[in-house]
Design a protein around this motif. Structure first.
Motif, PDB file in Angstrom:
ATOM      1  N   PHE A 291      92.536 -15.914 -53.630  1.00  0.00           N
ATOM      2  CA  PHE A 291      92.518 -14.480 -53.351  1.00  0.00           C
ATOM      3  C   PHE A 291      93.055 -13.686 -54.544  1.00  0.00           C
ATOM      4  O   PHE A 291      92.529 -12.628 -54.881  1.00  0.00           O
ATOM      5  CB  PHE A 291      93.324 -14.162 -52.084  1.00  0.00           C
ATOM      6  CG  PHE A 291      93.398 -12.682 -51.785  1.00  0.00           C
ATOM      7  CD1 PHE A 291      92.229 -11.960 -51.529  1.00  0.00           C
ATOM      8  CD2 PHE A 291      94.608 -12.014 -51.777  1.00  0.00           C
ATOM      9  CE1 PHE A 291      92.275 -10.593 -51.273  1.00  0.00           C
ATOM     10  CE2 PHE A 291      94.668 -10.652 -51.527  1.00  0.00           C
ATOM     11  CZ  PHE A 291      93.507  -9.942 -51.272  1.00  0.00           C
TER      12      PHE A 291
ATOM     13  N   SER B  79      86.288 -10.132 -54.390  1.00  0.00           N
ATOM     14  CA  SER B  79      85.925  -9.988 -55.804  1.00  0.00           C
ATOM     15  C   SER B  79      84.962  -8.823 -56.001  1.00  0.00           C
ATOM     16  O   SER B  79      84.998  -8.134 -57.021  1.00  0.00           O
ATOM     17  CB  SER B  79      85.323 -11.287 -56.341  1.00  0.00           C
ATOM     18  OG  SER B  79      84.251 -11.714 -55.543  1.00  0.00           O
TER      19      SER B  79
ATOM     20  N   LYS C 286      83.803 -18.999 -59.910  1.00  0.00           N
ATOM     21  CA  LYS C 286      84.510 -18.908 -61.200  1.00  0.00           C
ATOM     22  C   LYS C 286      86.015 -19.111 -60.968  1.00  0.00           C
ATOM     23  O   LYS C 286      86.695 -19.726 -61.802  1.00  0.00           O
ATOM     24  CB  LYS C 286      84.232 -17.519 -61.797  1.00  0.00           C
ATOM     25  CG  LYS C 286      84.744 -17.331 -63.186  1.00  0.00           C
ATOM     26  CD  LYS C 286      83.852 -17.996 -64.212  1.00  0.00           C
ATOM     27  CE  LYS C 286      84.644 -18.255 -65.470  1.00  0.00           C
ATOM     28  NZ  LYS C 286      83.910 -19.021 -66.455  1.00  0.00           N
TER      29      LYS C 286
ATOM     30  N   LEU D 112      92.858 -14.405 -57.715  1.00  0.00           N
ATOM     31  CA  LEU D 112      91.821 -14.293 -58.749  1.00  0.00           C
ATOM     32  C   LEU D 112      90.688 -13.381 -58.286  1.00  0.00           C
ATOM     33  O   LEU D 112      90.169 -12.567 -59.045  1.00  0.00           O
ATOM     34  CB  LEU D 112      91.279 -15.671 -59.108  1.00  0.00           C
ATOM     35  CG  LEU D 112      92.296 -16.630 -59.759  1.00  0.00           C
ATOM     36  CD1 LEU D 112      91.673 -17.992 -59.980  1.00  0.00           C
ATOM     37  CD2 LEU D 112      92.782 -16.076 -61.084  1.00  0.00           C
ATOM     38  N   GLN D 113      90.328 -13.510 -57.024  1.00  0.00           N
ATOM     39  CA  GLN D 113      89.229 -12.672 -56.515  1.00  0.00           C
ATOM     40  C   GLN D 113      89.610 -11.205 -56.495  1.00  0.00           C
ATOM     41  O   GLN D 113      88.768 -10.341 -56.714  1.00  0.00           O
ATOM     42  CB  GLN D 113      88.825 -13.128 -55.120  1.00  0.00           C
ATOM     43  CG  GLN D 113      88.080 -14.439 -55.128  1.00  0.00           C
ATOM     44  CD  GLN D 113      87.582 -14.777 -53.746  1.00  0.00           C
ATOM     45  OE1 GLN D 113      86.814 -14.049 -53.153  1.00  0.00           O
ATOM     46  NE2 GLN D 113      88.054 -15.886 -53.223  1.00  0.00           N
ATOM     47  N   SER D 114      90.874 -10.941 -56.231  1.00  0.00           N
ATOM     48  CA  SER D 114      91.289  -9.539 -56.170  1.00  0.00           C
ATOM     49  C   SER D 114      91.252  -8.896 -57.554  1.00  0.00           C
ATOM     50  O   SER D 114      91.498  -7.711 -57.704  1.00  0.00           O
ATOM     51  CB  SER D 114      92.689  -9.429 -55.579  1.00  0.00           C
ATOM     52  OG  SER D 114      93.637  -9.855 -56.532  1.00  0.00           O
ATOM     53  N   ARG D 115      90.964  -9.722 -58.586  1.00  0.00           N
ATOM     54  CA  ARG D 115      90.806  -9.182 -59.939  1.00  0.00           C
ATOM     55  C   ARG D 115      89.327  -9.126 -60.327  1.00  0.00           C
ATOM     56  O   ARG D 115      89.002  -8.962 -61.504  1.00  0.00           O
ATOM     57  CB  ARG D 115      91.564 -10.048 -60.952  1.00  0.00           C
ATOM     58  CG  ARG D 115      93.058 -10.148 -60.674  1.00  0.00           C
ATOM     59  CD  ARG D 115      93.726  -8.769 -60.747  1.00  0.00           C
ATOM     60  NE  ARG D 115      95.159  -8.848 -60.521  1.00  0.00           N
ATOM     61  CZ  ARG D 115      95.750  -8.456 -59.402  1.00  0.00           C
ATOM     62  NH1 ARG D 115      95.057  -7.963 -58.396  1.00  0.00           N
ATOM     63  NH2 ARG D 115      97.059  -8.532 -59.292  1.00  0.00           N
ATOM     64  N   GLY D 116      88.451  -9.394 -59.362  1.00  0.00           N
ATOM     65  CA  GLY D 116      87.022  -9.275 -59.652  1.00  0.00           C
ATOM     66  C   GLY D 116      86.350 -10.589 -60.003  1.00  0.00           C
ATOM     67  O   GLY D 116      85.160 -10.627 -60.315  1.00  0.00           O
ATOM     68  N   ILE D 117      87.117 -11.690 -59.987  1.00  0.00           N
ATOM     69  CA  ILE D 117      86.553 -12.980 -60.370  1.00  0.00           C
ATOM     70  C   ILE D 117      85.919 -13.627 -59.134  1.00  0.00           C
ATOM     71  O   ILE D 117      86.588 -13.758 -58.102  1.00  0.00           O
ATOM     72  CB  ILE D 117      87.665 -13.882 -60.971  1.00  0.00           C
ATOM     73  CG1 ILE D 117      88.245 -13.194 -62.213  1.00  0.00           C
ATOM     74  CG2 ILE D 117      87.145 -15.268 -61.271  1.00  0.00           C
ATOM     75  CD1 ILE D 117      89.521 -13.820 -62.746  1.00  0.00           C
ATOM     76  N   ASP D 118      84.644 -13.999 -59.222  1.00  0.00           N
ATOM     77  CA  ASP D 118      83.973 -14.499 -58.014  1.00  0.00           C
ATOM     78  C   ASP D 118      84.509 -15.881 -57.635  1.00  0.00           C
ATOM     79  O   ASP D 118      85.122 -16.565 -58.449  1.00  0.00           O
ATOM     80  CB  ASP D 118      82.442 -14.475 -58.178  1.00  0.00           C
ATOM     81  CG  ASP D 118      81.945 -15.484 -59.182  1.00  0.00           C
ATOM     82  OD1 ASP D 118      82.318 -16.658 -59.072  1.00  0.00           O
ATOM     83  OD2 ASP D 118      81.184 -15.102 -60.087  1.00  0.00           O
ATOM     84  N   PRO D 119      84.301 -16.297 -56.365  1.00  0.00           N
ATOM     85  CA  PRO D 119      84.964 -17.512 -55.881  1.00  0.00           C
ATOM     86  C   PRO D 119      84.640 -18.764 -56.699  1.00  0.00           C
ATOM     87  O   PRO D 119      85.528 -19.581 -56.952  1.00  0.00           O
ATOM     88  CB  PRO D 119      84.426 -17.666 -54.450  1.00  0.00           C
ATOM     89  CG  PRO D 119      83.972 -16.311 -54.056  1.00  0.00           C
ATOM     90  CD  PRO D 119      83.558 -15.606 -55.308  1.00  0.00           C
TER      91      PRO D 119
ATOM     92  N   ALA E  93      86.930  -5.659 -55.908  1.00  0.00           N
ATOM     93  CA  ALA E  93      87.638  -5.487 -57.182  1.00  0.00           C
ATOM     94  C   ALA E  93      86.689  -4.952 -58.248  1.00  0.00           C
ATOM     95  O   ALA E  93      87.046  -4.076 -59.034  1.00  0.00           O
ATOM     96  CB  ALA E  93      88.253  -6.806 -57.622  1.00  0.00           C
TER      97      ALA E  93
END
Lengths: 480, 254
Positions: free
Chosen positions: A431, B78, A442, A433-440, B81
């Motif tokens: 979560f 994501s 990646k 990493l995802q909350s920074r825009g990185i898809d699951p 974001a």
């Protein structure tokens, strides 16, 4: 539509294509005649035929190892081809790689290994092994100017018989194990490296193994000899077509390092692993061992094991010379229905010897991933030191990870440290990493690459880039 | 309107935490969300950011995407974001082996790709990120350490603010960014948040303490209790809460 689906499935293993080329094969099955045929085909001296026949006789008395964590299916050894060679390469003697069959050149070009002279990768010499034979070796003559011999083992048997005779089977005896005996009987080709005294090999050496022919086993043999004060960095890669039948790969690698010599051996193992239901894939049963014969010699194994339906492999070091050092750095990734039982043996014989083991196992989907390692400190190995770290990471809840470390200390001055951990990729990490825009996908690959970092950093740069990409690709469909 | 939350109910592992939140935020506004422990403040931030463990059971969240309010229910964390929603974590997570710069570069490039902009290579990203470090009094060493691993409490919070400045979100949700900070670090963090503030961005500060609001001036202060907003005021409400606690507001509600 179905084309599109097929394309996508094939993208999972982009090395899974087949080369259509006419092959020369020996009849199916294994018997003394086949062993003799292989020996004759390579114009081998009498002693080598005897070596093979001895191994064959021993093999007949041996059984497939049954101590792996999971059951290895029975293999019908009479239902395999033991020798397959492209017909176009049937001429006698080595020829220039530029003159290879265009089909073969195209195959290796597609695998990212251009062979013709003007396109060759500089800084790395490559021996290419296609099914049962070495097709040739790049930069061979240039290396020879520094005294470095890098050629196929079949050439070495003819051109450097004394060296081969002196060392073949000295690190991995023919009766070492079932697959070692089999390989010793039927090995067809492989690579040979000799680094003379005081020479730092001017470029990295590499062997690329390609299985192409159907129902054929690949049995290659690599022998690396590093004389006093020499250094070599050796890399190994491998791929195979995508097929529904299992195929056998049973190799032996032997390394000998003299006083102050250092050999670094790195593998990115990417054999076809079967489909998501576990159909097809390579059985990778390999014996790799290094002998640190000289004082202050060093051998390190780095492996990224990302392919094969079943992996059974324990690259090991015998630390015979005083102050010698062995290292094993491993990333073993299993997904779908892959099975891996891999690890190392560090045998401390000399005084003040040192070994390091860093093992990172990643299991996803329904796979099983086993680390099995042995650290043995013999009575004469005063002040031996070992550090082992075995970490496992689970992705999903249907896979398993197991660690079996065996420790045998017969000298009280030894120091052994063992650390082990098992973790799951946490929902919180994902979560974050995802909350920074990185898809699951990646995000998982970042976490996994972080987990493997200590091992990846021991790889040469290009290999490490390849390893990261490979792990990423493998995990793409494993994210729930 | 930047975000419009209507009658939002959410639960985690079966327990209801949010029980009908209504909140609207316009670009340029700073909202502080206060309230006693367990009132649902952090949950609200996580639900807006799209944490998969929280289930929205009623109501909805509409967020401005390409100039129109859209329901974000179907968007993964994501994707939210990438649309400019940022969550500063109360307890930033450690990612062993992944360097801070790699992490931030991945995040930055994910946003660039989403917006159809050029991505940056490591060198140019490092040059770019280095310009942001002095403001937060962070040393370049931070970039090459593993994400949050071995960071002090203050370093972790500064690192969150650094990420926020790099990603330049339209809506920043800062969950107790002030907790565990000494006064110098608090000022530094506040300076970082004020740098983001513009007429285009909305900022939500989830906090227990009014002292953060001495440095970041909120337009609205909301008191959350039992999963609902029970009072809304201006910054003077925060001072009043500091003085009187929450009891005068929550009496009779439980």
């Amino acid at each position: 539509m179905s084309d599109e689906i097929e394309k996508r499935i094939n993208e999972d293993y982009k090395w899974g294509f087949e080369t259509n080329i006419e092959m020369e094969e020996f009849p199916k099955g294994l018997n003394e005649d086949i062993v003799r045929l292989i020996s004759k085909k390579n114009n081998e001296p009498e002693w080598l035929l005897d070596f093979r026949l001895n191994a064959y006789k021993k093999w007949l008395t041996m059984k497939m190892p049954d101590w792996t964590y999971f059951k290895i299916p029975d293999i019908d050894f009479q239902d395999l081809y033991y020798y397959a060679k492209p017909k176009s390469e049937a001429g006698e003697g080595p020829k220039s790689l530029d003159d290879l069959d265009p089909e073969l050149l195209a195959t290796f070009e597609k695998l990212g290994i251009p062979l013709i002279e003007q396109k060759r990768i500089s800084g790395v010499a490559i021996d290419v092994v296609f099914d049962s034979v070495s097709l040739g070796t790049t930069w061979k003559d240039d290396l020879l100017k520094s005294g470095v011999v890098f050629c196929s083992i079949s050439e070495a048997i003819v051109d450097y018989p004394e060296l081969v005779k002196k060392y073949l089977g000295r690190v991995v005896p023919t009766s070492d194990n079932f697959y070692a005996a089999l390989n010793s009987a039927v090995f067809t080709d492989g690579s040979f490296v000799y680094i003379p005294k005081g020479v730092t090999c001017p470029m990295d050496l590499s062997t690329y193994f390609r299985i192409n022919a159907k129902e054929t086993g690949q049995f290659e043999r690599t022998l690396i000899i590093a004389e006093e004060g020499s250094y070599v960095n050796y890399l190994e890669g491998c791929t195979a077509p995508q097929r529904d039948e299992n195929q056998l790969h049973a190799a032996i690698v032997e390394i000998v390092a003299m006083d102050d010599a250092e050999v670094k051996y790195s593998t990115v193992q990417n054999w076809y692993a079967g489909d998501k239901d576990g159909v097809g894939g390579i059985y990778n049963f390999v014996t790799k061992r290094g002998l640190c014969k000289g004082r202050n010699s060093k051998i390190s194994w780095t492996q990224v094991e990302a392919g094969s339906a079943i992996t059974w492999k324990y690259p090991s070091c015998i630390l015979q010379g005083d102050y010698s050092e062995g290292a094993f750095y491993s990333v073993a990734l299993t997904n779908n229905k892959m099975l891996a039982d891999t690890g190392t043996k560090m045998i401390h014989i000399g005084k003040n010897t040192k070994s390091t083991i860093i093992s990172k196992g990643i299991s996803a989907d329904d796979s099983e991933n086993v680390y099995r390692g042995e650290v043995k400190i013999m009575p004469g190995a005063d002040n031996a030191r070992n550090y082992s770290q075995c970490d496992s990471m689970l992705i999903g809840d249907k896979c398993s990870a197991n660690t079996f470390p065996y420790i045998d200390v017969q000298n009280p001055s030894g120091t052994i440290e063992h650390e082990a951990s098992t973790s799951k990729i946490s929902a919180d990490q994902l979560f974050y990493l995802q909350s920074r825009g990185i898809d699951p996908e990646k995000a998982i690959s970042l976490i996994v690459n972080g987990f493997c970092k200590e091992v990846f950093k021991t790889l040469p740069l290009e290999f490490s880039v390849e390893a990261v990409k490979l792990i990423e690709m493998k995990l793409e469909n494993s994210v729930g | 309107m930047l975000i419009s939350i209507k009658d939002l109910h959410a639960k985690v592992e079966g327990s209801p935490i949010l029980n009908g939140i209504n909140l609207e935020i316009k670009p340029g506004e700073i909202h502080a969300i206060m309230g006693p422990n367990g009132s649902g403040k952090s949950t609200l931030a996580k639900v807006i950011a799209g944490h998969p463990d929280y289930e929205v059971t009623e109501g909805n969240i509409e967020y401005s995407i390409n100039g129109a309010l859209s329901d974000v229910a179907e968007l993964e964390a994501s994707e939210r974001a990438c649309e400019g929603i940022f969550l500063g974590f109360q307890y930033p997570i450690e990612i062993p082996g992944v360097t801070n710069i790699t992490f931030m570069q991945e995040a930055f490039n994910a946003l660039c790709e989403h917006q159809g902009a050029d991505t940056m290579n490591e060198d140019s990203f490092r040059t770019f990120i280095k310009t942001k470090l002095p403001l937060l009094e962070m040393h370049e060493d931070f970039l090459d350490r593993a994400v949050n691993e071995g960071f002090s409490g203050g370093e972790k919070k500064k690192n969150e603010i650094l990420q926020m400045l790099i990603l330049n979100p339209r809506l920043a949700l800062l969950d107790e960014t002030d907790s565990g900070l000494d006064i110098d670090a608090l000022k530094t963090v506040a300076k970082g948040v004020n740098t983001l503030k513009s007429k285009h961005n909305g900022i939500v500060l989830v906090t227990h303490y009014q002292r953060l609001l001495d440095y970041i001036e909120p337009d609205f202060v909301h008191v959350l209790f039992d999963g609902k907003i029970i009072k809304t005021g201006d910054k003077s409400l925060a001072l009043e809460l500091e003085e009187k606690g929450y009891d005068w507001l929550t009496e009779g509600l439980q």
